[in-house]
Design an enzyme around this catalytic site. Structure first.
Site, short mmCIF file in Angstrom:
data_model
loop_
_atom_site.label_atom_id
_atom_site.label_comp_id
_atom_site.label_asym_id
_atom_site.label_seq_id
_atom_site.Cartn_x
_atom_site.Cartn_y
_atom_site.Cartn_z
N ASP A 153 0.82 -1.21 0.00
CA ASP A 153 0.00 0.00 0.00
C ASP A 153 0.86 1.27 0.00
OD1 ASP A 153 -2.28 -1.53 0.00
OD2 ASP A 153 -2.73 -1.25 2.12
N ASP A 170 8.55 12.99 4.95
CA ASP A 170 8.34 12.77 6.38
C ASP A 170 7.60 11.45 6.60
OD1 ASP A 170 8.61 13.30 9.08
OD2 ASP A 170 6.80 14.51 9.20
#
Length: 431
Positions: A153, A170
């Site tokens: 995913d 991030d």
């Protein structure tokens, strides 16, 4: 609180019930002063504060129609501007439409009672994050099914993001969340994201998940030296490699990746972690996962795997069944009840029909039941599968039914993948 609304071009004011992280009854802060957001002419109640950062707070909210969403409310920056809000809004609007990226429903300006205006994003509300899954791993590591699901995913999201020219910058466990409605992991928090080659933030990534080239760039920037905006999409693959290694080992690796041994030869440490844990998993998939992670953790970013290349790893060609723990941790709209029906009840047609009706009546107390199935043969023999209209109802039912007694037996309630249920695929889960 009154607010003015803005169209993002991707919003219907009728926000569907969707599952940043959905609060459970145990996590709602009962001492929090009730807050209302007026969003597109409708009042939304704040159910919980889900996160607090330097520049923004995230709240779980619900409307009178039982719709749920997340509101990310930005504070004005040091110069009194809205750079953080405009940055994340512009990135999200540019990358909408991928199933593994959080959905932006719209944007609005909130006006508080004291006259302070704040910019807000209205987002899809998601469920458990990978950081919480790591806490629950208890140093044992997660199943290969869980790791494969998360890896695929996130790689799908990164492949799309990188094709659009963006670097997430991030990626960490708290920014990967499970969607109960869509049954997949999704990326959130694009506040540090930038177009590759046009890096507009000096400090990128979070300690523990920071690639070597980003570590060097951050150090130079902190020293006040001119830095080359050379952090490419490869930094995201490094972060994912660390996340997958943590999921496999069940251990947070922040101190490990800071060590000199890691900097000198991280491949040897990866090998050691896999050797230590390999007894718990079949050998061939373990080797494929190890090689996949090592390809993401090459020190030279030019040699590091891309997201597209990682997706064709042999690791993804092997099917796995979920462990029962996986189906307790990851909500879906389908509930599976174990330890409820005796075999003897399955072969008397009158008794069987009575049990089906009794179970449907009981389960409807917790939400709208779409369908209910009690298989008479294996796989799934004697288990009760209940499909709810949404994952919110299913989660409430799971919470209230777990530990209940039915005909003198304690009920075990787990979730079950809606996609498998719809196909009639009732696999035997690994204990």
């Amino acid at each position: 609180m009154a607010c003015s609304s803005e169209s993002s071009g991707k919003l219907s004011s009728d926000v569907s019930t969707s599952a940043m992280m959905a609060p459970s009854p145990a996590t709602v802060d009962q001492t929090m002063t009730p807050v209302l957001f007026e969003i597109f002419g409708e009042m939304w109640n704040v159910q919980a504060r889900l996160g607090q950062g330097v520049s923004a707070s995230v709240y779980g909210v619900s409307s009178g129609r039982s719709s749920t969403a997340a509101v990310k409310e930005f504070q004005a920056d040091a110069q009194g501007g809205d750079y953080g809000y405009h940055k994340e809004r512009s990135v999200l609007e540019d990358i909408q439409g991928h199933k593994n990226i959080v959905t932006l429903y719209g944007v609005f300006t909130n006006h508080s009672a004291v006259g302070v205006a704040t910019r807000c994003l209205l987002l899809e509300l998601l469920d458990v994050n990978v950081s919480d899954l790591l806490v629950r791993a208890s140093n044992q590591g997660h199943s290969m099914w869980m790791i494969q699901h998360c890896a695929r995913d996130v790689l799908e999201a990164l492949a799309f993001l990188h094709r659009e020219g963006y670097v997430h910058a991030d990626l960490k466990p708290r920014n990967v969340l499970w969607s109960a409605e869509d049954e997949c992991f999704k990326l959130i928090d694009f506040g540090l994201s930038y177009k590759e080659g046009h890096q507009d933030v000096k400090y990128v990534q979070t300690d523990g998940y920071r690639a070597p080239e980003a570590e060097l760039q951050n150090s130079l920037a902190q020293a006040g030296l001119e830095v080359d905006s050379g952090c490419t999409a490869a930094i995201d693959l490094w972060s994912l490699g660390i996340i997958l290694l943590e999921l496999y080992s069940g251990i947070k690796l922040k101190e490990t990746v800071r060590s000199q041994e890691w900097k000198e030869n991280n491949a040897a440490i990866v090998d050691h972690i896999f050797t230590r844990n390999s007894m718990a998993c079949p050998a061939i998939p373990v080797y494929h996962l190890r090689d996949l992670i090592k390809s993401m953790l090459r020190v030279d970013p030019k040699l590091r795997s891309t997201a597209d290349a990682a997706l064709i790893s042999p690791f993804f060609s092997i099917p796995f069944a979920p462990h029962i723990e996986d189906l307790v941790l990851l909500p879906t709209p389908v509930l599976r009840l174990l330890n409820v029906i005796d075999d003897s009840h399955l072969y008397n047609e009158d008794e069987y029909e009575d049990i089906v009706e009794d179970m449907k009546e009981e389960c409807q107390k917790y939400g709208s039941v779409v369908s209910l199935l009690i298989p008479k043969e294996n796989p799934g023999k004697g288990q009760v599968f209940v499909e709810y209209a949404n994952a919110g109802d299913s989660k409430e039912a799971q919470r209230l039914l777990t530990g209940r007694t039915f005909d003198g037996k304690f009920v075990v309630a787990t979730f079950y993948p809606l996609s498998a249920y719809k196909r009639g695929y009732l696999y035997q889960t690994v204990q």
